[in-house]
Design an enzyme around this catalytic site. Structure first.
Site, short mmCIF file in Angstrom:
data_model
loop_
_atom_site.label_atom_id
_atom_site.label_comp_id
_atom_site.label_asym_id
_atom_site.label_seq_id
_atom_site.Cartn_x
_atom_site.Cartn_y
_atom_site.Cartn_z
CB SER A 1 -8.18 0.66 5.86
OG SER A 1 -8.85 1.89 6.00
CE LYS B 1 -3.75 2.02 2.87
NZ LYS B 1 -4.62 1.76 4.03
CB SER C 1 -7.88 3.59 2.98
OG SER C 1 -6.98 3.08 3.95
#
Length: 432
Positions: A136, A35, A112
């Site tokens: 997330s 990420k 996210s």
């Protein structure tokens, strides 16, 4: 667009960074993605927003978590798209595009850690790294039909990871199968293997499934039947969680009297969610207000409103929220005793459709946080277990265990998984 279809829009940038090559390394031969919130030497950490990337220099060193993964033999194939400043569970990014959910392309991938989940679900990598503050990792795992693990808070280093709200920030990961999830977990958690996978209590609160979940999907029955088959019906407890929290978290009653959560179907869980989000906003503001005011970044819809709400919110109840957090952990420690499990829906329904109406989405989001805030406010570990597709939509369930019980939780999930799938097949096969 052609490139997006090839990789589902999961990646910010692709590259190949080979891991260590000694023999018998635990992640040898596996690929992973990272990420865009983890520092990697020589790369600019973008935090989901081009203004952040523009105003920050390339990282001078690499996150210990990424280093540990490389040192265990895995090869990194790139950095993945995320929601701006990690401030969404939806997965839509107006600047870099919304990664396509390989499971249901007309619906959001969840955020996210959207790109990290999509890279795994799309079979582009074997596993991936994300972060989970409010949900997330758990949400995109549920939406994309894969495994996702949120570890106990503080167990895995968040050094060289951009903070969102430090009291809740965790480094989590995704995989398509439990064996890979556990392999990565052994490296990331650095905990001794669990000697027992025998729970002493399995709490399956009826209210969480009937009020927030989807009773027509029979997931409550699937979990009860599986637990009885693998363990024993004597271990199962179906007491409502909302009432238990209300009775055992003394500060809750004062908080509910100050807050419209009393109008919610599950007022104690709604209030827990509200308390978590207030603390989260406060910590986000402390970390990022100066940069936001100086840069005046361009934020996408939804994100912009939430960020400016954090900067302008009233924090009079902050101390009360912090008290609720401590009391809730104590209450759920007592509920689960030594080796207890808590089973709840990960999310209150299937993934929302792309570009859904904001009002409808906000209602769904509020229900989701009533579930997601349980692990957030206690620091417990949580695993999303995919049960397959039902009515052409991904279905899943979550198991939670007490802080520090991460390897135990992974072992129990492995023990239960085949039976959960079998019971889901029976329940859904017989559904009209």
């Amino acid at each position: 667009m052609e490139e997006k279809e090839g990789d589902y829009g999961a990646f910010m940038e692709k590259f190949e960074l080979k891991g260590a090559t000694s023999s018998n390394l635990p992640l040898q031969g596996l690929t992973f993605a990272v990420k865009d919130i983890f520092d990697m030497e020589g790369f600019t950490t973008g935090f989901g927003n081009p203004d952040w990337a523009r105003t920050h220099a390339p990282a001078k060193s690499t996150s210990p978590v990424v280093l540990a993964t490389l040192n265990a033999g895995a090869t990194c194939l790139g950095r993945t798209v995320m929601d701006e400043m990690a401030y969404s569970i939806n997965g839509e990014n107006k600047h870099y595009g919304t990664p396509i959910n390989p499971c249901v392309p007309d619906r959001v991938p969840g955020g996210s850690s959207s790109g990290s989940a999509v890279a795994v679900a799309g079979k582009l990598v074997d596993f991936s790294l994300g972060t989970d503050t409010g949900g997330s990792v758990r949400v995109p795992a549920a939406y994309c039909g894969i495994f996702g693990f949120r570890p106990s808070h503080g167990i895995i280093s968040t050094e060289k990871v951009i903070p969102m709200a430090q009291s809740f920030d965790t480094v989590g990961w995704f995989a398509r199968d439990l064996q890979t999830l556990k392999q990565a977990g052994q490296v990331l958690l650095q905990l001794p293997p669990e000697t027992s996978n025998q729970p002493t209590r399995i709490s399956i609160p009826r209210d969480c499934f009937e009020t927030l979940g989807l009773p027509t999907d029979k997931i409550y029955q699937i979990m009860n039947a599986s637990s009885e088959k693998v363990y024993s019906s004597e271990l199962i407890d179906n007491e409502d969680l909302d009432g238990y929290i209300y009775k055992n978290v003394p500060s809750m009653q004062k908080f509910i009297s100050n807050y419209q959560g009393k109008e919610a179907t599950l007022p104690a869980l709604a209030a827990i969610s509200h308390a978590m989000r207030l603390i989260q906003r406060w910590e986000f503001k402390a970390s990022h207000e100066e940069w936001i005011n100086a840069t005046k970044p361009n934020f996408g819809p939804g994100i912009k409103e939430r960020i400016y709400e954090a900067l302008t919110a009233n924090y009079d109840d902050l101390d009360l929220c912090i008290a609720i957090k401590a009391e809730l952990k104590s209450a759920l420690d007592n509920l689960l005793e030594n080796c207890g499990l808590l089973a709840i829906p990960t999310v209150p329904g299937p993934p929302p459709k792309l570009l859904m109406d904001a009002t409808v989405l906000e209602n769904f989001r509020a229900k989701a946080f009533s579930l997601l805030s349980i692990a957030g406010m206690t620091g417990f570990c949580q695993i999303n277990i995919p049960l397959g597709m039902h009515n052409n939509l991904p279905a899943s369930i979550s198991l939670l265990a007490k802080h520090g019980s991460d390897m135990f939780l992974l072992s129990v999930a492995q023990e239960l998984y085949a039976t959960l799938k079998e019971q889901a097949s029976i329940a859904w096969g017989s559904a009209s």
